[in-house]
Every structure is written in structure tokens, then in C-alpha cells.
Design a protein around this motif. Structure first.
Motif, PDB file in Angstrom:
ATOM      1  N   UNK A 252       0.852  -1.199   0.000  1.00 40.23           N
ATOM      2  CA  UNK A 252       0.000   0.000   0.000  1.00 40.23           C
ATOM      3  C   UNK A 252       0.883   1.242   0.000  1.00 40.23           C
ATOM      4  N   UNK A 253       1.979   1.183   0.763  1.00 44.36           N
ATOM      5  CA  UNK A 253       2.886   2.327   0.827  1.00 44.36           C
ATOM      6  C   UNK A 253       3.468   2.630  -0.545  1.00 44.36           C
ATOM      7  N   UNK A 254       3.854   1.591  -1.272  1.00 46.60           N
ATOM      8  CA  UNK A 254       4.483   1.897  -2.554  1.00 46.60           C
ATOM      9  C   UNK A 254       3.468   2.519  -3.513  1.00 46.60           C
ATOM     10  N   UNK A 255       2.201   2.202  -3.300  1.00 44.29           N
ATOM     11  CA  UNK A 255       1.156   2.825  -4.114  1.00 44.29           C
ATOM     12  C   UNK A 255       1.063   4.327  -3.838  1.00 44.29           C
ATOM     13  N   UNK A 256       1.086   4.686  -2.562  1.00 45.32           N
ATOM     14  CA  UNK A 256       1.015   6.105  -2.204  1.00 45.32           C
ATOM     15  C   UNK A 256       2.257   6.833  -2.695  1.00 45.32           C
ATOM     16  N   UNK A 257       3.412   6.191  -2.572  1.00 44.74           N
ATOM     17  CA  UNK A 257       4.657   6.811  -3.009  1.00 44.74           C
ATOM     18  C   UNK A 257       4.658   7.027  -4.517  1.00 44.74           C
ATOM     19  N   UNK A 258       4.069   6.082  -5.241  1.00 45.07           N
ATOM     20  CA  UNK A 258       4.022   6.211  -6.694  1.00 45.07           C
ATOM     21  C   UNK A 258       3.242   7.445  -7.124  1.00 45.07           C
ATOM     22  N   UNK A 259       2.358   7.887  -6.251  1.00 48.88           N
ATOM     23  CA  UNK A 259       1.610   9.122  -6.546  1.00 48.88           C
ATOM     24  C   UNK A 259       2.366  10.357  -6.109  1.00 48.88           C
ATOM     25  N   UNK A 260       3.564  10.182  -5.614  1.00 48.44           N
ATOM     26  CA  UNK A 260       4.329  11.325  -5.129  1.00 48.44           C
ATOM     27  C   UNK A 260       3.885  11.805  -3.768  1.00 48.44           C
ATOM     28  N   UNK A 261       3.111  10.982  -3.061  1.00 43.75           N
ATOM     29  CA  UNK A 261       2.691  11.390  -1.723  1.00 43.75           C
ATOM     30  C   UNK A 261       3.524  10.625  -0.689  1.00 43.75           C
ATOM     31  N   UNK A 262       3.347  10.978   0.582  1.00 47.12           N
ATOM     32  CA  UNK A 262       4.196  10.369   1.601  1.00 47.12           C
ATOM     33  C   UNK A 262       3.428   9.399   2.485  1.00 47.12           C
ATOM     34  N   UNK A 263       4.212   8.637   3.236  1.00 43.36           N
ATOM     35  CA  UNK A 263       3.661   7.583   4.075  1.00 43.36           C
ATOM     36  C   UNK A 263       4.151   7.748   5.503  1.00 43.36           C
ATOM     37  N   UNK A 264       3.221   7.632   6.432  1.00 43.58           N
ATOM     38  CA  UNK A 264       3.562   7.674   7.851  1.00 43.58           C
ATOM     39  C   UNK A 264       3.214   6.313   8.439  1.00 43.58           C
ATOM     40  N   UNK A 265       4.174   5.708   9.125  1.00 47.71           N
ATOM     41  CA  UNK A 265       4.025   4.340   9.627  1.00 47.71           C
ATOM     42  C   UNK A 265       4.227   4.396  11.133  1.00 47.71           C
ATOM     43  N   UNK A 266       3.175   4.142  11.881  1.00 49.69           N
ATOM     44  CA  UNK A 266       3.278   4.221  13.337  1.00 49.69           C
ATOM     45  C   UNK A 266       3.370   2.832  13.946  1.00 49.69           C
ATOM     46  N   UNK A 267       4.254   2.694  14.908  1.00 43.71           N
ATOM     47  CA  UNK A 267       4.404   1.438  15.648  1.00 43.71           C
ATOM     48  C   UNK A 267       4.324   1.763  17.137  1.00 43.71           C
ATOM     49  N   UNK A 268       3.945   0.784  17.964  1.00 44.32           N
ATOM     50  CA  UNK A 268       3.744   1.108  19.380  1.00 44.32           C
ATOM     51  C   UNK A 268       5.018   1.590  20.083  1.00 44.32           C
ATOM     52  N   UNK A 269       6.126   0.946  19.782  1.00 41.93           N
ATOM     53  CA  UNK A 269       7.348   1.338  20.463  1.00 41.93           C
ATOM     54  C   UNK A 269       8.495   1.068  19.508  1.00 41.93           C
ATOM     55  N   UNK A 270       9.215   2.091  19.128  1.00 40.68           N
ATOM     56  CA  UNK A 270      10.167   1.942  18.019  1.00 40.68           C
ATOM     57  C   UNK A 270      11.326   1.022  18.394  1.00 40.68           C
ATOM     58  N   UNK A 271      11.752   1.038  19.660  1.00 39.12           N
ATOM     59  CA  UNK A 271      12.884   0.198  20.058  1.00 39.12           C
ATOM     60  C   UNK A 271      12.532  -1.279  19.956  1.00 39.12           C
ATOM     61  N   UNK A 272      11.245  -1.587  20.101  1.00 43.47           N
ATOM     62  CA  UNK A 272      10.835  -2.988  20.066  1.00 43.47           C
ATOM     63  C   UNK A 272      10.508  -3.464  18.661  1.00 43.47           C
ATOM     64  N   UNK A 273      10.563  -2.568  17.695  1.00 46.07           N
ATOM     65  CA  UNK A 273      10.203  -2.961  16.342  1.00 46.07           C
ATOM     66  C   UNK A 273      11.289  -2.547  15.354  1.00 46.07           C
ATOM     67  N   UNK A 274      12.549  -2.927  15.633  1.00 46.64           N
ATOM     68  CA  UNK A 274      13.607  -2.546  14.690  1.00 46.64           C
ATOM     69  C   UNK A 274      13.363  -3.190  13.328  1.00 46.64           C
ATOM     70  N   UNK A 275      12.614  -4.317  13.349  1.00 47.68           N
ATOM     71  CA  UNK A 275      12.409  -5.035  12.101  1.00 47.68           C
ATOM     72  C   UNK A 275      11.567  -4.234  11.099  1.00 47.68           C
ATOM     73  N   UNK A 276      10.593  -3.501  11.596  1.00 47.05           N
ATOM     74  CA  UNK A 276       9.716  -2.759  10.683  1.00 47.05           C
ATOM     75  C   UNK A 276      10.503  -1.712   9.892  1.00 47.05           C
ATOM     76  N   UNK A 277      11.381  -0.982  10.605  1.00 44.71           N
ATOM     77  CA  UNK A 277      12.199   0.024   9.925  1.00 44.71           C
ATOM     78  C   UNK A 277      13.089  -0.611   8.862  1.00 44.71           C
ATOM     79  N   UNK A 278      13.623  -1.787   9.179  1.00 45.42           N
ATOM     80  CA  UNK A 278      14.480  -2.468   8.203  1.00 45.42           C
ATOM     81  C   UNK A 278      13.711  -2.890   6.963  1.00 45.42           C
ATOM     82  N   UNK A 279      12.488  -3.391   7.173  1.00 46.05           N
ATOM     83  CA  UNK A 279      11.691  -3.780   6.010  1.00 46.05           C
ATOM     84  C   UNK A 279      11.475  -2.592   5.079  1.00 46.05           C
ATOM     85  N   UNK A 280      11.134  -1.444   5.670  1.00 42.72           N
ATOM     86  CA  UNK A 280      10.882  -0.253   4.852  1.00 42.72           C
ATOM     87  C   UNK A 280      12.142   0.143   4.091  1.00 42.72           C
TER      88      UNK A 280
END
Ligand code: ADP
Ligand code: ZN
Ligand code: ZN
Length: 752
Positions: A252-280
Motif C-alpha cells: 500500500x505504501x508503494x502505491x502512495x509513493x508512486x503518486x508522489x505522496x508520503x507515508x507515515x508508519x506508526x508502531x507502538x514502540x520503536x525500540x521494540x520494532x527494529x524489524x519494521x524500519x528495516x523492512x521499509x
């Protein structure tokens, strides 16, 4: 031109827009969203321009309105964020200034304007001598100024002078045209965050995406259509653990980016989700992603803020506060693990990032997607009633199975003479798992832990006769206390159900688990992830060590529940599963289901089959039974019916008031006074007033705490807010009210 300004003075009596004149030299510069400097109650304060206009309102027509002193041109807040200020301040009962502080660039509160006094023209020694005869005070000041570099000094250089005397002298000197007072505004180094089209880095060719499952494809299609049509709307992505929600977000994010718009991705606690940042970063390139981490220095956060505001960052990921990042053209907001309570800020202003995200998405014509394996009852209800669009991922990817869940009855362990923390079944399963050289996660349930009393013979937990909620044990006076209706009783000597004398209070810790593990499995390498570990080796270190299989067993508290993906974990053990069922909170069962289902979901995520062992004193409880069956829908149906019957949210609104102060009597008096006012205001019985009563933990940091809860049937909290405002006014205008008591208000508290 006039400008309406919200001044950075977060006090209730200054919580309004003030009018200022835009002087000619600032005409082109003052615009809504700019930081400005204005004089306010005789001081120069920071503020934010929120609206421009030609006319003053009628009631100000005959007043002379002060001019804006300076403008901070380095930033201009987005219109969508600015539009949030008033409704958000209203919703969370904070001031507009409090909200604007969340929106402004990090660190902007540093640097204060400095009042300087200077001589516009050099004076000769003779002139000063002349003044000595006329006005010795004036001569003193002129003398010091003429010797200062650039003939200029901070006003504070004269702080030794009595205030009124200094003001008088300066007025005389200014009148004679000899000195000038200037306000020097802090200078800023940032380049102005102007948006230039195409300023963003070219997106790298997307990293390779896997072939989607049918369910993932359906979800992506629905999101993509909404994104392409710029049709704002909220989607709830309900996908079981390991169903590949992240992949849906990424596409879904790449779809929004393809339109030249931005994506905000919220996670409960960033230190506990290092994996999400890596995927992006893998998918969209390191350059395209900013990870807003709480460990970033203020200077770095500040720099990123300006880059983001300039539209140079396509994807931002972060926790709660990232919801305020100034992405200029949002196309998609993702709220992962939307049920998590860490989205709520517990200190003022007490906003909920999910609610802010939805409000923001609506204003930017962005699509919002809330994702969870265990959605909050509130969100799921909205999805079922059509307010949100429901997307389902009912199965794990690649034909993987959800883990088998075994419930172990700890009463039987006790009967069999096992007084340890581990059941025989769990010990055996750990042994086998270690033999297979796979990994174990052990979860100790301590969420919101309040000690309660349990009968170790029959498992009966002492509950309030009026509320069917467990009573909280207070060591002082050996009492039990209902935190809802404030019923109290002594700890009984015997269990009221089976008359056994084995009634004990319940409490336990991670250290004890570690030492018992060392006894049973001396060769196993045990890692620990709890708040202590966060202060020691650091959360990320523990997570990366364990995921590189540098450990056999990971022991943790609620920190290990959040979205972690360890492929070699095949056994999850849950200790004291029912501990959080019995805390005095109407959300206790919901939270327990979420926690257990999420922890259980960590098992068997890669190809290997997983197993979960849940230890409990009441395995017959429907919450545990439904965790075993992986049946969220049945849990939802049961729980929502109960909430409706008892009139708890989402069928009502709650507001909690907390009174805090160093003097216990003062706190109690304040709480009683407010309660009395509410009862008077509530003549027509619009709402319920529960309390006041001492908080579960009465004394924190040497401050005593009392609380009071208001409940209003229906979804609109406005009548409650009005009553609170009026009660507040009544309280402050009353004579003889004890000083030093702070009142803090939480709308829709997460539990009680
Ligand atoms: P969830 O967040 O729903 O618990 P994840 O998004 O972490 O699940 O996905 C679980 C695992 O499945 C991850 O390792 C991910 O790479 C993998 N995965 C996701 N989608 C697919 C797919 N379509 N095919 C194969 N593997 C997938
Ligand atoms: Zn009993
Ligand atoms: Zn009660």
C-alpha cells in the motif's frame, strides 16, 4: 492586517486566540503556521500565527492592538496540523499551546528573546558628567553602556537594580532619546523549510516483494483503489499473527509513493520494532526512510523535522509522537498493532495517536489503515458497523499453522506437590525444544499488576459483590478495595467459596524465573527483556542477540508481546496467564486476550510448527479458552455484550480526574470538593460520579493521589467536558480551597 496568535503559555486562562497587528515590515512574512514573537502581559513570548485577517472583531475595534515583534520564518506548520489544534485540545482537555508544542520543531523552545539596552549614538565623557548633576541614576547607566562593547548590554546586566527604579530610569533616558531598548530574537540557523516540487530523492527501484496470498492481494487491492482515488477512509486490517500484515502495508505504501505522496508508519514502540524500519529501508531504500527513534539527539531530530517538512522524506516510521511529523502531502497512514495502549500518552496532553492519525488522515485525504491480530473492541465495533472497512487475513502465510495452545491448570500442579513456577508440561516442552536446538520464549504476565487475593485451593479470586471486578489488596490494614464503587472489606481468613484457609495474595517476578531456569537447565543461555534490561544492555541488543540465535530462552514481560518475528522460536510459555484478568479494570479481559494471543503468536512463525503452553489458575475462563481456540470473533462477541450490559465503553464515555499533592488531607479535600460540585451540576443525573477514592497506588514520588471517575452514557463526551470546566472554575473561585493540589484529567482513560 491582523493576525490571530496562540501564545506559548499553556495556562487555561490564556487558552484562546489573541489578536496582534502585523507591522508593515513583517507584512509578507506572517502567515498561518509561523512561529511569532509577541508581547504578552509585559513579556515577550513565543506564539504561533493561526489566522490572518483585515479586520478586528467588533469588541476589539476600539482598542489599540499590539504589533507582532518578530517572525520565525524557518518553518510554517502544515495546514492540516494547524487545523487539528483546537479540536484536539478540546478532545483531550489540554490547552492549545500544549498541542502546538507537540507540532513545533524539536528544540524550538530553546532560545529566548533577550532584552538589550543600547546607546544609539556614542556619548562623550563630558555629556555623562553633565548627567551626573541632573540625574545620578541616569549617569550610572550611561556610564556603563558607553564602556560596553558596541555600547549595548543585556537588560539582565542591571538585575541588581530594584525593578521599578530601573524602569523609571530607562523611561527617562528613552524619553530623552539617549538609550534604546531592543528585543533581540534568537537567531536560527535552519534554512527555511520550503517545499519545492520534486525535492524528494528519487525512489530506488523497489526491493523484491513476495507473491501475495489471495487474502493479502484482496487487502492490497482495496487499499490501492482508495489511495489511487484519494478517497479518505479508514481500514481495519485484521490479520492473525504471521498472516503477513507488514507486506500489505509495504505494498500500500508503494502505491502512495508512486503518486508522489508520503507515508507515515506508526508502531507502538520503536525500540521494540527494529524489524519494521528495516523492512521499509530494504523495500524503498535507506535514503527514503526516516526512523524517528527516541534515542536520536535533539539536533538530529530537528534536522530531520526540517527535511520532512520540506517534502524530502517519503516515508517516516516512529512511535506515538511521530503522528505529528510535518509530512506535507500524506497519502497513507499506517497504525500497526492499533490495539496497543502505548499509543496513548500518559502525561499531558493525553492524546491518543490512533485518534490523531485518523483525524489527520481525513484532513489530508489520506487513507488510514489500522492493523492488528487482536483489534481493540472499539475499532472492531466500528469495522462491524461499517464506519471502518474491514480487511481480513484469516490465515498465516505459506500454509503455516497457528501454534497449538495447551492450557495447564496450576491448581493441579499444586495438588501434585509442584510449588515451582513451571508446570511439568512446560518443563518437558522446554527440554524437548532445547534438544531440537530451537528457541523458547517465556512470558511473565505482569501487566498493570495490582496484587489480588486468590484461593490456592479452588482458584476463586475475591471480587466486589457489586461490580464483579476483582478487589485490590492493600497491604496497609490488610484490606480489599474495589476501585470502581469503592466497596471495602477486610481480607477474609477463609475462602468464601470452598472455606479453605489457603487464601494468598498474588505476586511474582522475572528474577525468580531466571533462577529457577538456571536450576532446571544449567546449560541453557537465558536472555531477559524487561524494563531492567532496557536500562542495561538495551532492548535492541537483546533482540538482535536472540534473533541471531545467540540465546536459547528469552524471558520477558509485556515488552516481548509486540510484533517481534523470531523464526526459530517454536515454544512459547506463558506464566501467570490469569494475573491480568483479575486487575480491577473493565478492560482487563480485553487486554489479557490481546497479550496472550500476541505472545502466543510469536511461536512457529517460520516453517517450523509452534507450541504454546499457558499456565493458569483458572483455565476454564472464557478468555483463556478463546485464546486456545485462536477465536478473536467469539471473544469480541462475548466481551462487547458484557460491556453493553454493564454500560462500559464503547457504550459510554469515561473521564478520570486525578488529584495529586504532597499533603494527603489537602488532596482528599480537593477531591471531595470537586465531587460535591459535580453532584450539584448533575441535577438531572446526566452522568455518574464514582468516587472519590484513593488511587490504587496512593503514594507516588511522595505525592498522594486520589481519583474520581465520571461516566456518561453515549458517545459524546462534550457534556462531561463542560461539567469539568465548570467544576474547575467553581473550584478555583472558591475561598479556602487547599493549595498545592494538581488536578489531571484523562478523557477515555485506558482502564481505571
Ligand atoms: P504479521 O505482522 O501479520 O504477524 P508478518 O508481516 O511479520 O506477519 O509476516 C510474517 C512472515 O511472513 C514474515 O517473515 C514475512 O516475510 C512473511 N511473508 C509475508 N507475506 C508473505 C508472502 N506473501 N509469502 C511468503 N511469505 C510472506
Ligand atoms: Zn476456595
Ligand atoms: Zn465494586
Amino acid at each position: 492586517m491582523y493576525v490571530q496568535v496562540i501564545v506559548d503559555v499553556p495556562q487555561v486562562d490564556c487558552d484562546q486566540n489573541y489578536y496582534y497587528r502585523v507591522p508593515a515590515d513583517l507584512a509578507g512574512q506572517v502567515a498561518p503556521g509561523n512561529g511569532v514573537w509577541v508581547s504578552f502581559n509585559g513579556r515577550v513570548v513565543r506564539g504561533w500565527a493561526v489566522a490572518l485577517g483585515e479586520e478586528l472583531p467588533a469588541d476589539l475595534k476600539n482598542f489599540s492592538v499590539q504589533p507582532v515583534i518578530g517572525v520565525d520564518e524557518t518553518y510554517r506548520l502544515n495546514a492540516d496540523l494547524l487545523a487539528l489544534v483546537v479540536p484536539l485540545a478540546e478532545a483531550v482537555m489540554s490547552t492549545r499551546a500544549d498541542i502546538l508544542r507537540l507540532l513545533a520543531p524539536p528544540g524550538m523552545r530553546r532560545g529566548r528573546p533577550v532584552a538589550r539596552i543600547c546607546l544609539p549614538e556614542k556619548l562623550s565623557p563630558e555629556q555623562i558628567v553633565l548627567w551626573e548633576g541632573i540625574d545620578p541614576d541616569c549617569a550610572l547607566i550611561l556610564n556603563r553602556l558607553s564602556r560596553a562593547p558596541k555600547q549595548s548590554l543585556r537588560r539582565s546586566a542591571f538585575s541588581g537594580w530594584p525593578k521599578s527604579r530601573l524602569a523609571g530610569v530607562l523611561a527617562r533616558l528613552a524619553g530623552a532619546g539617549l538609550v534604546e531598548e531592543k528585543i533581540c530574537l534568537p537567531s536560527r540557523r535552519e534554512k527555511r523549510a520550503v517545499r519545492s516540487p520534486g525535492a524528494g530523492p528519487a525512489l530506488l527501484p523497489a526491493g523484491r516483494a513476495p507473491v501475495l496470498t489471495t487474502a493479502q492481494q484482496k487487502a492490497v487491492d482495496a487499499l490501492a483503489t482508495a489511495i489511487d482515488q484519494q478517497r479518505p477512509g479508514t481500514f481495519l486490517l485484521h490479520g492473525v499473527t504471521g498472516s503477513g500484515k507488514t507486506e500489505v502495508y509495504l505494498q500500500a505504501a508503494s502505491r502512495a509513493l508512486a503518486q508522489g505522496r508520503q507515508v507515515l508508519y506508526l508502531v507502538p514502540e520503536i525500540a521494540l520494532t527494529p524489524q519494521a524500519g528495516n523492512h521499509l529501508a530494504e523495500r524503498f531504500g535507506r535514503q527514503a526512510v526516516v526512523v524517528l527513534h527516541s534515542k536520536l539527539s535533539e539536533a538530529v531530530r530537528r534536522r530531520e523535522w526540517y527535511r520532512i517538512a520540506a517534502g524530502q522524506v517519503p516515508v517516516v516510521i516512529g512511535a506515538r509522537s511521530a503522528v505529528f511529523t510535518p509530512l506535507p502531502d500524506l497519502g497513507l497512514i499506517i497504525v500497526d498493532e492499533e490495539h496497543e495502549t502505548s499509543y496513548r500518552q500518559e502525561r499531558e496532553p493525553k492524546y491518543h495517536a490512533r485518534q490523531v492519525a485518523l483525524a489527520r488522515a481525513a484532513r489530508c485525504r489520506a487513507v488510514a489503515v489500522l492493523g492488528s491480530a487482536t483489534p481493540s473492541l472499539e475499532s472492531y465495533q466500528k469495522a462491524l458497523t461499517g464506519k471502518y472497512q474491514l480487511l481480513r487475513l484469516p490465515e498465516r502465510v505459506a500454509g503455516r499453522k497457528l501454534p497449538a495452545v495447551n492450557l495447564v491448570d496450576m491448581r493441579e500442579e499444586l495438588t501434585a506437590g509442584n510449588r515451582g513456577m513451571f508446570s511439568r508440561a512446560l518443563l518437558q516442552a522446554i527440554t524437548q525444544c532445547l534438544q531440537r536446538e530451537q528457541q523458547v520464549m517465556l512470558y511473565l504476565n505482569r501487566r498493570g499488576f495490582a496484587p489480588f487475593i486468590i484461593c490456592r485451593e479452588c482458584g476463586n479470586v475475591l471480587t466486589c459483590p457489586r461490580c464483579s471486578i476483582s478487589l485490590v489488596y492493600h497491604r496497609v490494614g490488610e484490606r480489599l478495595h474495589c476501585h470502581y464503587c469503592h466497596f471495602r472489606q477486610m481480607v477474609p481468613k477463609q475462602c468464601p467459596v470452598c472455606h479453605s484457609r489457603a487464601v494468598r495474595f498474588f505476586g511474582t517476578g522475572t528474577q525468580r524465573i531466571e533462577s529457577e531456569l538456571a536450576g532446571h537447565f544449567p546449560g541453557a543461555q537465558v536472555l531477559r527483556l524487561d524494563r531492567d534490561a532496557a536500562e542495561g544492555p538495551g532492548v535492541e541488543k537483546v533482540i538482535s542477540t536472540f534473533s541471531e540465535t545467540g540465546g536459547d530462552i528469552l524471558v520477558g514481560t509485556q515488552m516481548i508481546t509486540k510484533g517481534l518475528d523470531f523464526p526459530r522460536v517454536t515454544l512459547v510459555g506463558i506464566l501467570a496467564a490469569d494475573a491480568s484478568l483479575h486487575i480491577a479494570d473493565f478492560q482487563a479481559t480485553e487486554r489479557t486476550f490481546q497479550l496472550l494471543a500476541q505472545v502466543a503468536g510469536r511461536a512457529g512463525r517460520a516453517g517450523l510448527p509452534g507450541e504454546v503452553i499457558v499456565q493458569s489458575y483458572c483455565p476454564e475462563h472464557y478468555c483463556l479458552q478463546l485464546v486456545k481456540d485462536h477465536d478473536f470473533e467469539a471473544f469480541y462477541a462475548r466481551e462487547i455484550a458484557l460491556r453493553e450490559r454493564l454500560g462500559y465503553p464503547p457504550f459510554s464515555r469515561l473521564v478520570r480526574l486525578e488529584f495529586r499533592g504532597a499533603d494527603q488531607t489537602a488532596v482528599a479535600v480537593a477531591a471531595e470538593t470537586w465531587t460535591e460540585t459535580f453532584k450539584q451540576l448533575n441535577g438531572s443525573k446526566e452522568f455518574n460520579v464514582w468516587g472519590p477514592a484513593p488511587a490504587a497506588v496512593v503514594k507516588v514520588d511522595d505525592k498522594f493521589r486520589w481519583q474520581l471517575t465520571l461516566r456518561l452514557a453515549g458517545g459524546d463526551a462534550r457534556p462531561l467536558r463542560q461539567a469539568i470546566r465548570r467544576a474547575g472554575q467553581a473550584y478555583t473561585s472558591r475561598r479556602g480551597c487547599p493549595a498545592g493540589v494538581k488536578v489531571s484529567i484523562t478523557v477515555d482513560p485506558a482502564g481505571l
